[in-house]
Design an enzyme around this catalytic site. Structure first.
Site, PDB file in Angstrom:
ATOM      1  N   ILE A  42       0.817  -1.181   0.004  1.00 22.86           N
ATOM      2  CA  ILE A  42      -0.037  -0.023  -0.176  1.00 22.86           C
ATOM      3  C   ILE A  42       0.836   1.261  -0.026  1.00 22.86           C
ATOM      4  CG2 ILE A  42      -1.733   1.258   1.154  1.00 22.86           C
ATOM      5  CD1 ILE A  42      -2.693  -1.620   0.431  1.00 22.86           C
ATOM      6  N   GLY A  43       2.058   1.167   0.683  1.00 20.91           N
ATOM      7  CA  GLY A  43       2.912   2.411   0.599  1.00 20.91           C
ATOM      8  C   GLY A  43       2.501   3.540   1.592  1.00 20.91           C
TER       9      GLY A  43
ATOM     10  N   CYS B  53       7.562  -0.839   8.488  1.00 20.31           N
ATOM     11  CA  CYS B  53       6.707  -0.996   7.206  1.00 20.31           C
ATOM     12  C   CYS B  53       7.865  -1.399   6.072  1.00 20.31           C
ATOM     13  CB  CYS B  53       5.994   0.439   7.005  1.00 20.31           C
ATOM     14  SG  CYS B  53       5.339   0.033   5.382  1.00 20.31           S
TER      15      CYS B  53
ATOM     16  N   ASN C 170       4.843  -6.818  12.600  1.00 15.14           N
ATOM     17  CA  ASN C 170       4.169  -6.450  10.978  1.00 15.14           C
ATOM     18  C   ASN C 170       4.374  -7.505   9.987  1.00 15.14           C
ATOM     19  OD1 ASN C 170       3.663  -4.630   8.995  1.00 15.14           O
ATOM     20  ND2 ASN C 170       4.488  -2.713  10.284  1.00 15.14           N
TER      21      ASN C 170
ATOM     22  N   GLY D 184      -0.552 -11.318  13.919  1.00 11.72           N
ATOM     23  CA  GLY D 184       0.070 -12.199  12.944  1.00 11.72           C
ATOM     24  C   GLY D 184      -1.004 -13.377  12.672  1.00 11.72           C
ATOM     25  N   GLY D 185      -1.615 -13.047  11.504  1.00 14.80           N
ATOM     26  CA  GLY D 185      -2.606 -14.180  11.271  1.00 14.80           C
ATOM     27  C   GLY D 185      -3.649 -14.558  12.126  1.00 14.80           C
TER      28      GLY D 185
HETATM   29  C1  LIG Z   1      -3.319  -3.944   3.612  1.00 14.66           C
HETATM   30  C2  LIG Z   1      -2.584  -3.813   4.902  1.00 14.66           C
HETATM   31  C3  LIG Z   1      -1.831  -2.470   5.226  1.00 14.66           C
HETATM   32  C4  LIG Z   1      -1.284  -2.496   6.556  1.00 14.66           C
HETATM   33  N1  LIG Z   1      -1.052  -1.134   6.647  1.00 14.66           N
HETATM   34  C5  LIG Z   1      -0.040  -1.060   8.102  1.00 14.66           C
HETATM   35  C6  LIG Z   1       0.282   0.134   8.503  1.00 14.66           C
HETATM   36  O1  LIG Z   1      -0.081   1.201   7.890  1.00 14.66           O
HETATM   37  N2  LIG Z   1       0.889   0.128   9.626  1.00 14.66           N
HETATM   38  C7  LIG Z   1       1.371  -0.823  10.245  1.00 14.66           C
HETATM   39  O2  LIG Z   1       2.004  -0.614  11.379  1.00 14.66           O
HETATM   40  N3  LIG Z   1       0.979  -1.986   9.936  1.00 14.66           N
HETATM   41  C8  LIG Z   1       0.255  -2.172   8.889  1.00 14.66           C
HETATM   42  N4  LIG Z   1       0.033  -3.508   8.060  1.00 14.66           N
HETATM   43  C9  LIG Z   1       0.419  -4.576   9.095  1.00 14.66           C
HETATM   44  C10 LIG Z   1      -0.839  -5.128  10.125  1.00 14.66           C
HETATM   45  O3  LIG Z   1      -1.089  -4.170  10.912  1.00 14.66           O
HETATM   46  C11 LIG Z   1      -0.493  -6.434  10.744  1.00 14.66           C
HETATM   47  O4  LIG Z   1       0.801  -6.176  11.592  1.00 14.66           O
HETATM   48  C12 LIG Z   1       0.065  -7.641   9.795  1.00 14.66           C
HETATM   49  O5  LIG Z   1      -0.798  -7.544   8.912  1.00 14.66           O
HETATM   50  C13 LIG Z   1       0.155  -9.047  10.657  1.00 14.66           C
HETATM   51  O6  LIG Z   1      -1.314  -9.092  11.050  1.00 14.66           O
HETATM   52  P1  LIG Z   1      -2.313 -10.311  10.230  1.00 14.66           P
HETATM   53  O7  LIG Z   1      -1.581 -11.250   9.769  1.00 14.66           O
HETATM   54  O8  LIG Z   1      -3.489 -10.441  11.136  1.00 14.66           O
HETATM   55  O9  LIG Z   1      -2.811  -9.149   9.049  1.00 14.66           O
HETATM   56  C14 LIG Z   1      -0.821  -3.638   7.230  1.00 14.66           C
HETATM   57  C15 LIG Z   1      -1.558  -4.928   6.619  1.00 14.66           C
HETATM   58  C16 LIG Z   1      -2.145  -5.085   5.615  1.00 14.66           C
HETATM   59  C17 LIG Z   1      -2.602  -6.283   5.267  1.00 14.66           C
END
Ligand SMILES: Cc1cc2nc3c(=O)[nH]c(=O)nc-3n(C[C@H](O)[C@H](O)[C@H](O)COP(=O)(O)O)c2cc1C
Ligand SMILES: Cc1cc2nc3c(=O)[nH]c(=O)nc-3n(C[C@H](O)[C@H](O)[C@H](O)COP(=O)(O)OP(=O)(O)OC[C@H]3O[C@@H](n4cnc5c(N)ncnc54)[C@H](O)[C@@H]3O)c2cc1C
Ligand code: FES
Lengths: 302, 244
Positions: free
Chosen positions: A70-71, A128, A190, A241-242
């Site tokens: 996403i950036g 990030c 992250n 995470g997941g």
């Molecule tokens: C589409 C998307 C955007 C994300 N944007 C951010 C962000 O802006 N800042 C951040 O700290 N983590 C960001 N993350 C990471 C999530 O907060 C999380 O740490 C990561 O997805 C692992 O958790 P999950 O497996 O439950 O998704 C993003 C993740 C996804 C999938």
């Protein structure tokens, strides 16, 4: 029995936080359920100035997960405070302002602005993988991380949670460096830096070549990292995470997490976070747990 | 508060042309032309995400989607049998805004015809339809039933105009055009319309959340980054930057 958690002196009505970047600033999900039933929300990553984010493809699905690039698209902290924060402040939910940056100065100026708001917690994103110069660079090397956390610590009186990258050279040393620099707590993890290739075009899928992997495919590794870091430091941990359901959430708590965040699961089911809150409460009833403290880090190791 | 998740029973699911399927479901469905649902026909974690599909028809608590077999997700969907369950999230997106007093045309390319059937049906017989296909045309009866005039192009000919749908239309004949199809087609029509004829295009992108939270589906517009799922999928063509 209730599922409230005290975290850095702040009361969370349950341990479930919507993870940064997967929940916007809460508005869209609030069309479907009152987000006040969640313990907290971590905002989409904020930066001092507006960012339009990355061009080209941003989402790529993988078996049991997804990659994103996403950036850090966001309107900048000023417009966030004007346009988005009032809605969140009306909700009965703990707000974590997720703060990104490309340089130490940017992080510091951002933290100073957030310091003037009613947000109780800054979640410092030094991890990030999707912004070119910065972000993750701070999350790889513990000396660089120490510098940025120390400077931000001096810039704000807010509770400071540092969000770590699983791509760090040595995650335990990284955690210790951040705590030494003044982090009140850590959130981990992250996304994992990852690669996908379009074999017909003979090119990477993403303009940035690599992108961040999340979802259930990373859960066992994220869980192991939470367990290891819990042994290495004495501050509370937010496990991420997941996490797809309450069973996953309880695993993270048993590995040592005080709170947990739900990310990609929200994409799979808009009610995922809500269901996890309900599942945890049912599990506590069934297992006769009166406070989650009783099982936090119960698998031991320290 | 909106109810986001709808569980639907399959009434019918069949191939209507080579690689093109139509599925009809029973459930408490709502929605306007141009809106879509996130659709999932599996419980396992792979595929992980639901797939966006446009409403092709809604009638008496029944919804139809017309979809092209592309990869894992649509293959799973094609294998679903009568009375099995499909999960829907929606309706999502803005949909088409129609002014019935204007002289209107609908242009579709390939599977882009799917949402246009519902559009034609809602604005009974007030619109001319231009449909382009790579090979064998489909949904022709539906177009005939609900459009004023029907023009068909197929790149293979097959008894229809041999070539592209853009060769059939004179955009100056219309006040407004609604288009859905591959980006090169949308770009070509945008060029022809040149700000003289109003043009609304339905855009596509890869989606994760479908509700506007992840910023995975954004496109660049003259008015900044916009989310296809929430700010679209229908955009004024003047706003959109088209790429090859
Ligand atoms: C589409 C998307 C955007 C994300 N944007 C951010 C962000 O802006 N800042 C951040 O700290 N983590 C960001 N993350 C990471 C999530 O907060 C999380 O740490 C990561 O997805 C692992 O958790 P999950 O497996 O439950 O998704 C993003 C993740 C996804 C999938
Ligand atoms: C708002 C919206 C409405 C849509 N409505 C319809 C519809 O009514 N009928 C229909 O058949 N399809 C529709 N689509 C496209 C549909 O969502 C994809 O074809 C589907 O997700 C493919 O899933 P899959 O698992 O079968 O393929 P995948 O394995 O995900 O991909 C197979 C191939 O299709 C390409 N592809 C997949 N998704 C997209 C996308 N969103 N944009 C561009 N290329 C893509 C991939 O690059 C790959 O080459 C719509 C898309 C959007 C965004
Ligand atoms: S798919 Fe998440 S914002 Fe559009």
């Amino acid at each position: 029995m209730n599922s409230t958690v005290e975290f850095l002196g702040i009361n969370f009505k349950n341990p479930v936080i919507a993870a940064s970047g997967t929940f916007g600033y809460g508005k869209e999900y609030d069309e479907y359920f009152d987000i006040s039933i969640l313990g907290g929300i971590s905002t989409k990553g904020l930066t001092l100035h507006e960012k339009i984010g990355n061009l080209g493809r941003r989402i790529y699905e993988t078996p049991s997960g997804l990659m994103n690039s996403i950036g850090l698209q966001n309107p900048g902290i000023n417009r966030f405070i004007e346009d988005e924060l009032p809605f969140l402040l009306k909700k009965d939910i703990v707000i974590l302002a997720n703060l990104g940056g490309d340089s130490i100065e940017e992080y510091v100026l951002g933290a100073k602005k957030l310091d003037e708001t009613d947000i109780p917690i800054i979640e410092l994103n030094i991890s990030c993988p999707n912004v070119k110069e910065g972000g993750m660079a701070f999350g790889i090397d513990e000396k660089v991380a120490y510098e940025v956390v120390k400077e931000v610590r001096m810039a704000t009186k807010k509770k400071l949670v540092v969000k770590l990258s699983p791509n760090a050279k040595d995650i335990s040393k990284m955690a210790q460096a951040c705590v030494k620099a003044g982090a009140d707590a850590l959130s981990l993890v992250n996304t994992f830096n990852a690669l996908a290739i379009d074999i017909n075009k003979r090119k990477p899928i993403f303009n940035n070549i690599t992108a961040g992997l999340s979802g259930p495919c990373i859960k066992p590794i994220a869980l192991r990292i939470v367990y290891e870091v819990k042994k290495a430091v004495d501050v509370p941990i937010i496990g991420i995470g997941g996490i797809m359901d309450y069973e996953d959430a309880i695993e993270f708590i048993m590995a040592g997490a005080t709170l947990i965040q739900v990310g990609s699961a929200n994409f799979r089911d808009i009610y995922a976070s809500k269901k996890i809150v309900e599942g945890i409460e049912e599990f506590m009833k069934k297992e006769k747990i009166s406070n989650l403290k009783e099982i936090t880090g119960i698998i031991g190791g320290k | 508060m909106k109810e986001g998740n709808i569980e639907c029973n399959v009434i019918d699911n069949r191939e209507i042309a080579n690689n093109i399927y139509k599925i009809t479901l029973r459930g408490h469905v709502l929605g306007n032309p141009g809106q879509f649902y996130m659709v999932r026909a599996w419980n396992g974690l792979d595929p992980f995400l639901s797939r966006p599909l446009s409403i092709s028809d809604i009638q008496d608590k029944q919804i139809s989607f017309v979809y092209e077999l592309r990869g894992k997700g649509t293959k799973e969907l094609a294998s679903i049998k009568t009375e099995e369950l499909v999960q829907l999230t929606g309706p999502l997106g803005n949909g088409f805004t129609v002014n019935e007093n204007l002289k209107s045309a609908v242009v579709s390319g390939g599977i882009g015809i799917a949402p246009m059937i519902y559009l034609l049906k809602k604005y009974h017989k007030n619109m001319d339809m231009y449909a382009g296909f790579r090979a064998e045309p489909y949904l022709i009866d539906e177009c005939l039933a609900h459009s004023n005039n029907l023009y068909i192009a197929s790149e293979e000919g097959l008894g229809w105009h041999k070539g592209l749908v853009t060769e059939l239309i004179n955009v100056d004949d219309y006040d407004v055009i609604y288009a859905c199809g591959p980006e090169p087609m949308l770009k070509a029509i945008a060029k022809m319309a040149q700000n003289k004829t109003m043009l609304y295009v339905s855009m596509e992108n890869y989606m994760a959340c479908g509700i506007g939270s992840c910023l995975g589906c954004t496109i660049q517009t003259r008015d900044g980054m916009k989310r296809v799922c929430k700010d679209g999928p229908v955009f004024d063509a003047k706003e959109v930057y088209f790429y090859e």
